[in-house]
Design a protein around this motif. Sequence first.
Motif, PDB file in Angstrom:
ATOM      1  N   MET A 205       0.798  -1.188   0.048  1.00 18.24           N
ATOM      2  CA  MET A 205      -0.078   0.057  -0.175  1.00 18.24           C
ATOM      3  C   MET A 205       1.039   1.222   0.080  1.00 18.24           C
ATOM      4  O   MET A 205       1.770   1.444   0.663  1.00 18.24           O
ATOM      5  CB  MET A 205      -0.854  -0.100   1.256  1.00 18.24           C
ATOM      6  N   VAL A 206       0.522   2.192  -0.952  1.00 20.34           N
ATOM      7  CA  VAL A 206       1.399   3.534  -1.299  1.00 20.34           C
ATOM      8  C   VAL A 206       0.717   4.709  -0.673  1.00 20.34           C
ATOM      9  O   VAL A 206      -0.720   4.876  -1.078  1.00 20.34           O
ATOM     10  CB  VAL A 206       1.941   3.721  -2.654  1.00 20.34           C
ATOM     11  N   VAL A 207       1.161   5.504   0.277  1.00 21.48           N
ATOM     12  CA  VAL A 207       0.492   6.754   0.545  1.00 21.48           C
ATOM     13  C   VAL A 207       1.547   7.898   0.373  1.00 21.48           C
ATOM     14  O   VAL A 207       2.837   7.763   0.347  1.00 21.48           O
ATOM     15  CB  VAL A 207       0.110   6.565   2.007  1.00 21.48           C
ATOM     16  N   ALA A 208       0.833   9.162   0.454  1.00 18.83           N
ATOM     17  CA  ALA A 208       1.701  10.219   0.196  1.00 18.83           C
ATOM     18  C   ALA A 208       1.590  11.226   1.388  1.00 18.83           C
ATOM     19  O   ALA A 208       0.409  11.443   1.928  1.00 18.83           O
ATOM     20  CB  ALA A 208       1.636  10.853  -1.064  1.00 18.83           C
ATOM     21  N   GLY A 209       2.629  11.772   1.851  1.00 15.30           N
ATOM     22  CA  GLY A 209       2.433  13.110   2.897  1.00 15.30           C
ATOM     23  C   GLY A 209       2.712  14.421   2.209  1.00 15.30           C
ATOM     24  O   GLY A 209       3.784  14.243   1.618  1.00 15.30           O
ATOM     25  N   MET A 210       2.253  15.235   2.273  1.00 17.50           N
ATOM     26  CA  MET A 210       2.438  16.734   1.612  1.00 17.50           C
ATOM     27  C   MET A 210       2.713  17.669   2.818  1.00 17.50           C
ATOM     28  O   MET A 210       1.790  17.867   3.653  1.00 17.50           O
ATOM     29  CB  MET A 210       1.704  16.897   0.463  1.00 17.50           C
ATOM     30  N   ASP A 211       3.744  18.547   2.659  1.00 23.66           N
ATOM     31  CA  ASP A 211       3.731  19.670   3.460  1.00 23.66           C
ATOM     32  C   ASP A 211       4.076  20.729   2.509  1.00 23.66           C
ATOM     33  O   ASP A 211       4.951  20.966   1.867  1.00 23.66           O
ATOM     34  CB  ASP A 211       4.888  19.453   4.555  1.00 23.66           C
ATOM     35  N   LEU A 212       2.931  21.823   2.470  1.00 23.03           N
ATOM     36  CA  LEU A 212       2.974  22.781   1.808  1.00 23.03           C
ATOM     37  C   LEU A 212       3.247  24.011   2.513  1.00 23.03           C
ATOM     38  O   LEU A 212       2.349  24.685   2.978  1.00 23.03           O
ATOM     39  CB  LEU A 212       1.790  22.912   0.991  1.00 23.03           C
ATOM     40  N   GLY A 213       4.589  24.356   2.602  1.00 22.83           N
ATOM     41  CA  GLY A 213       5.142  25.440   3.659  1.00 22.83           C
ATOM     42  C   GLY A 213       5.162  26.838   2.840  1.00 22.83           C
ATOM     43  O   GLY A 213       4.930  26.910   1.627  1.00 22.83           O
ATOM     44  N   ALA A 214       5.335  27.873   3.494  1.00 26.04           N
ATOM     45  CA  ALA A 214       5.732  29.106   2.744  1.00 26.04           C
ATOM     46  C   ALA A 214       6.500  29.149   1.735  1.00 26.04           C
ATOM     47  O   ALA A 214       6.325  29.935   0.651  1.00 26.04           O
ATOM     48  CB  ALA A 214       5.846  30.250   3.923  1.00 26.04           C
ATOM     49  N   LYS A 215       7.796  28.580   1.863  1.00 24.71           N
ATOM     50  CA  LYS A 215       8.900  28.566   0.815  1.00 24.71           C
ATOM     51  C   LYS A 215       9.089  27.282  -0.128  1.00 24.71           C
ATOM     52  O   LYS A 215       9.322  27.623  -1.002  1.00 24.71           O
ATOM     53  CB  LYS A 215       9.936  28.977   1.602  1.00 24.71           C
ATOM     54  N   ALA A 216       8.598  26.175   0.509  1.00 21.62           N
ATOM     55  CA  ALA A 216       8.818  24.773  -0.351  1.00 21.62           C
ATOM     56  C   ALA A 216       7.806  24.021  -0.003  1.00 21.62           C
ATOM     57  O   ALA A 216       7.117  24.255   1.092  1.00 21.62           O
ATOM     58  CB  ALA A 216      10.234  24.253   0.255  1.00 21.62           C
ATOM     59  N   ILE A 217       7.510  23.150  -1.077  1.00 19.58           N
ATOM     60  CA  ILE A 217       6.539  22.158  -0.970  1.00 19.58           C
ATOM     61  C   ILE A 217       7.373  20.935  -0.740  1.00 19.58           C
ATOM     62  O   ILE A 217       8.294  20.607  -1.347  1.00 19.58           O
ATOM     63  CB  ILE A 217       5.524  21.814  -1.995  1.00 19.58           C
ATOM     64  N   LYS A 218       7.005  19.968   0.434  1.00 20.07           N
ATOM     65  CA  LYS A 218       7.738  18.846   0.569  1.00 20.07           C
ATOM     66  C   LYS A 218       6.848  17.567   0.413  1.00 20.07           C
ATOM     67  O   LYS A 218       5.580  17.425   0.836  1.00 20.07           O
ATOM     68  CB  LYS A 218       8.567  18.687   1.971  1.00 20.07           C
ATOM     69  N   VAL A 219       7.363  16.517  -0.426  1.00 21.92           N
ATOM     70  CA  VAL A 219       6.544  15.349  -0.623  1.00 21.92           C
ATOM     71  C   VAL A 219       7.206  14.112  -0.084  1.00 21.92           C
ATOM     72  O   VAL A 219       8.296  13.995  -0.413  1.00 21.92           O
ATOM     73  CB  VAL A 219       6.063  15.302  -1.938  1.00 21.92           C
ATOM     74  N   VAL A 220       6.496  13.388   0.809  1.00 19.23           N
ATOM     75  CA  VAL A 220       7.028  12.029   1.035  1.00 19.23           C
ATOM     76  C   VAL A 220       6.202  10.859   0.512  1.00 19.23           C
ATOM     77  O   VAL A 220       4.995  10.802   0.902  1.00 19.23           O
ATOM     78  CB  VAL A 220       7.430  12.056   2.488  1.00 19.23           C
TER      79      VAL A 220
END
Lengths: 97, 341, 259
Positions: free
Chosen positions: C1-16
């Motif tokens: 099973m594959v999932v994604a976490g996203m952090d949409l910050g003020a300066k950068a978007i991070k995806v895991v």
Amino acid sequence: MIANYGYTDGSGEYYISINTSFCAECQTHPCISACPQGVFEMITDDYDEPACSVKDSFRKKLNYTCSTCKPARKSSESPLFLPCVQACVNRAIKHTW
Amino acid sequence: MILDFPQLISQWETLPVHVFTAHEKGEILTIGAGTASGAVSGAIQGTASGAVTEHWKWPEQSNVDLSMDWKKAARITAGIDVGSVSSQAVVLLDGKLYAWSSVRTGSSSPDSALKALNQALKNTDLTLEKIPYVVGTGYGRVNVPFAKKTITEIACHARGANYMGGGTIRTILDMGGQDCKAIHCDEKGKVTNFLMNDKCAAGTGRGMEVLADLLRIPIQEIGPLSLKVEEEPPPVSSVCVVFAKTEAIGLLKSGWPVEKVLASYCLAMAERVTALLNRIGVEKDFFITGGIAKNIGVVKRIERILGISALNSALDSQIAGALGAALFANALLEKEERGKS
Amino acid sequence: MVVAGMDLGAKAIKVVILSEKGVSAKVKLFPDLDMAQSARKALEEALVQSGTELHELKRIVATGTGRSAAPGKPALVTEPLADAKGIIALLPLTRTVIDVGAEEGRGVKITPQGEVVDFAVNEKCAAGSGAFMESMARSLELKIEDFGEISLKATQAVPMNAQCTVFAESEVVSLIHANTPKSDISRAVHDATASRIAAMTRRVGIEKEVALIGGVAYNPGFVEALKRTLSLETLLIPDHPDFIGALGAALIAYEQAVN
């Protein structure tokens, strides 16, 4: 005179409000020694009256300086536990945050 | 259920990070990030190269009432207000306004104080030596070498506003270059309640200068331009000048005309200072002093939010502090004379 | 099973991207003004890196100030929740997380299970964020990468008066004119920022161990300044400290997908 020392910035309003009309009758000024950070001093104001005031060097960082006396988040609900507020019998000192 | 954490986070340390940029790059963005702030801080120190246009500076001014004769005056006093951006000098003859000036503050406070006084007296033959009592005020007040006494700008602004607008004035808003003051006073111009915010640039002249420089619009034009919108936009949401600047760049990039961005920024500043005023309580009459009093875009919006108009004065609102200092000097000199006789 | 976490910050978007086999992608993207499109691109790049097709993705959880712009109808979680979940997985001894990002600082008190007890945040003033340090580095004409390193060479503590980023810019310029060494000014800037972050964190109460996350954790000058201010011997710093929010979001996504 009500003197508000402190500031408003993006994170909130941080003022220590002092009603200096009580300072002339006060003999001992217990507020000065009550503050563990030494924030207060007695001055002669512009109208030649004695007045408790917040030292210039603390006016721009009260939120940081007073944080040691305000470990709990909702300290504003019981302000009397602040040593400066408690020290003044006339309750002339108030914190806005 | 309990998750098998070690398994889920295996390779956390070793797996490399891949970095991308969204392709689109904004021209305005580079102005915002580099030159604007550099120019502001450089120009404040007087080190900006000649090539930089300083949009944010107010012009220097002076005035003298030649119908008055200083040689006939019993008491000559002066007040000097050394501010962060500009310095003012006011000279009174028997408590009446004779001459004034507003000049830029240089890197040295004593020099700026002298420069302001000389500018005020430039069309007269009156000199510093003939002024027996000078009071210094403002952020550089301790560095006025020829001042007999220093008085805080709070007390001086209240006194000056009382002279300029009359004894009915109760609330004074002073928006200086680096601070914002809300003052409540009595009918004699004595302070009864005050608040001064000099920690944060939002709500100060500097906050407006940052915008003037970013948009390359002369600071005098910001107010009138900001009123040229058909419909008032919502205010810039960030209080912080740094974030508001980023927001303004974003609004421009999304296609907002400059007037609309200015309106949004002026409204945010007006909301910000009215919040300070409300902390001490607003009572009529209301008076605005300092550089921002000249920005009609901010003043009109403050009036609209508060629902009251600011009282006008024929005198330049920037000299209130120096005028108050000179009035204090006049009273102190009078007291001294009475003591001697 | 594959999932994604996203952090949409003020300066950068991070995806895991996570699966039971472990972490399969870590992607950072600097967005333009179109946050939604940038976020979509960030997720697409992450899927490419992990060799996953979009339809295989069981769940997306997004956090960060811009989280509402995340693609694919994600579940949204607040930053403190994501921070807590992410850090407890990597450093289980953590009880206090300090997260300093580009535009905000945050102190979060957590339980051994990674639940949030309390948090304090400074999000509306640049002075307590990475933006302050970037602006100061620019005034000193130093690269942000070198800025922290240089502060470690300071020989004296010079006081800084200004608390506001805008005013501090001119104060830094006057310090340079007074021939104050850049290392000393740099240390003053780091100390000032650390004291603000420390004061904010004290509001929730500081319990050991303390972990520092967010992009600022890469700055050795700030790490030292924060240790000094909080009188801490050790400050835990995870690998890839700027991705902890995204990792937490991904772990929450996995948990939700399993249940």
